[in-house]
Design an enzyme around this catalytic site. Structure first.
Site, PDB file in Angstrom:
ATOM      1  N   TYR A 142       0.628  -1.256  -0.056  1.00  0.00           N
ATOM      2  CA  TYR A 142      -0.038  -0.158   0.032  1.00  0.00           C
ATOM      3  C   TYR A 142       0.913   1.169  -0.006  1.00  0.00           C
ATOM      4  CZ  TYR A 142      -4.820  -1.764   0.842  1.00  0.00           C
ATOM      5  OH  TYR A 142      -5.993  -2.546   0.689  1.00  0.00           O
ATOM      6  N   LYS A 190       2.828 -15.321   2.715  1.00  0.00           N
ATOM      7  CA  LYS A 190       3.301 -16.216   1.383  1.00  0.00           C
ATOM      8  C   LYS A 190       4.717 -16.361   1.477  1.00  0.00           C
ATOM      9  CE  LYS A 190       1.784 -17.947  -2.528  1.00  0.00           C
ATOM     10  NZ  LYS A 190       0.800 -19.050  -2.623  1.00  0.00           N
ATOM     11  N   ASP A 223      -3.248 -18.313   0.682  1.00  0.00           N
ATOM     12  CA  ASP A 223      -4.159 -19.043  -0.184  1.00  0.00           C
ATOM     13  C   ASP A 223      -4.941 -20.241   0.645  1.00  0.00           C
ATOM     14  OD1 ASP A 223      -1.529 -20.500  -0.175  1.00  0.00           O
ATOM     15  OD2 ASP A 223      -1.733 -21.121  -2.127  1.00  0.00           O
ATOM     16  N   ASP A 251     -12.448  -8.774   4.723  1.00  0.00           N
ATOM     17  CA  ASP A 251     -13.537  -8.539   3.772  1.00  0.00           C
ATOM     18  C   ASP A 251     -14.447  -9.958   3.678  1.00  0.00           C
ATOM     19  OD1 ASP A 251     -13.701  -6.091   3.338  1.00  0.00           O
ATOM     20  OD2 ASP A 251     -14.403  -6.194   1.236  1.00  0.00           O
TER      21      ASP A 251
END
Ligand code: IPM
Ligand code: MN
Length: 357
Positions: A142, A190, A223, A251
């Protein structure tokens, strides 16, 4: 108690849901004998229209001088459909988080028994959900530099960047939180692909070993975590993760409850803490008095507890929301056959509950 609250309604449904939250805070003032001062500021598309800046200096000053910030939502479709726009409303929120040093975003996800059949998942899968996403908020992709376009405009790049200090300070918050909950931190990363994720694993594991070994630490690839959030969400307690993964997973986790309109959040760090619903500005619903204000009302509860240490007051708000839900006082997205209530009906109901109880 006398406190000053910066109120930033923002865009879309922001002004409507924030108005209900302030209504409820006013009920808390009368019922518990406090004096809160509300000072309104501009942010997002509304601020761009007014002065060309999504987080004006004046708003920053107001935030710095306040004891807490209550924020609504940000975003306007006229910018979403215009990739060439130089100034975007979202930059206002990012600048506010960064300038206030709000590096930890806490997003609790709880199931309401009464609404369990509204979840897109089976009752047996969601019944034990009680988790919190601890999302790093001021680093990663970000904010990393460099970012931009190549000269010919045909390539674009973003940089994900984390330092050990940034990782350690948010990890402490996650471990301390887990101690008061079910005692489990799940680090989501990850690390099989990304260098930043490998640093996260190293720093979090070392900190765990040296200071928080009483808490259990699990590490999951993102994932896999996304899959487990729909197959076995009850396995999670505290999810600790970086900015981008936290945005996506929170979310996803939020809709387990049946509506994204139910979940509050707090952002804490160096300066004034910020409280906001996790949902967006729902521009299609703006001005229609149909948006669910519960997430913003519960953000006020997090504000009272987190910023002012007013626990009985926060609990009164939560009970009021639960009472509304249990009595079917719900906005349209949660209603099947029965009558739906308006945004302001919900605020009235919770405010009255607080006055009477
Ligand atoms: C959120 C929002 C923001 C984010 C947007 C509006 C910039 O999606 O608070 O989750 O990505 O952080
Ligand atoms: Mn988001």
């Amino acid at each position: 108690m006398n406190k000053k609250i910066a109120v930033l309604p923002g865009d879309g449904i922001g002004p409507e849901i924030v108005a209900e939250s302030v209504k409820v805070l006013k009920a808390v003032e009368s019922r518990f004998n406090h004096k809160f001062e509300y000072i309104y500021g501009e942010i997002g598309a509304a601020a761009i229209d007014d002065c060309g800046e999504p987080y004006p200096e004046e708003t920053h000053k107001l935030c710095m001088e306040s004891d807490a910030i209550l924020f609504g939502a940000i975003g306007d479709p006229k910018y979403d459909n215009n990739p060439a726009a130089k100034v975007r409303p979202e930059q206002g929120l990012l600048k506010m988080r960064k300038s206030l040093g709000l590096y930890a975003n806490i997003r609790p996800v709880e199931i309401y028994t009464k609404l369990i059949d509204r979840s897109p998942l089976k009752e047996s899968v969601v019944k034990d959900v009680d988790l919190v996403v601890v999302r790093e908020l001021t680093g990663g992709i970000y904010f990393g530099e460099p970012r931009g376009r190549s000269e010919d405009g045909r390539r674009a790049y973003d940089t994900s960047l984390y330092s050990d200090v940034e990782i350690e300070r948010i990890s402490r918050i996650a471990f301390i939180m887990a101690r008061k909950r079910k005692g489990l931190v799940t680090l989501v990363d990850k690390a099989n692909v990304l260098a930043t994720s490998r640093l996260w694993r190293e720093v979090v594991s070392n900190l765990h070993k040296s200071e928080y070994s009483d808490v259990q630490l699990d590490c999951l690839f993102v994932d896999n975590a996304a899959m487990q959030l729909v197959t076995d969400p009850g396995r999670f307690d505290v999810i600790l993760t970086e900015n981008m993964f936290g945005d996506i997973l929170s979310d996803q986790a939020s809709v387990l409850t049946g509506s994204i309109g139910l979940l509050p959040s707090s952002s804490i760090g160096t300066h004034t803490p910020l409280f906001e619903p996790i949902h967006g500005s729902f521009p299609q619903g703006a001005g229609k008095n149909i948006a669910n204000p519960i997430a913003t009302i519960l953000s006020a509860a997090m504000l009272l507890e987190g910023a002012f240490d007013l626990n009985a007051e926060a609990s009164a708000i939560r009970k009021g929301c639960e009472d509304a839900i249990n009595n079917g006082i719900l906005t349209p997205e949660l209603v099947k056959e029965a009558k739906a209530y308006t945004t302001s009906d919900i605020g009235d109901y919770v405010a009255e509950y607080i006055a009477k109880n």
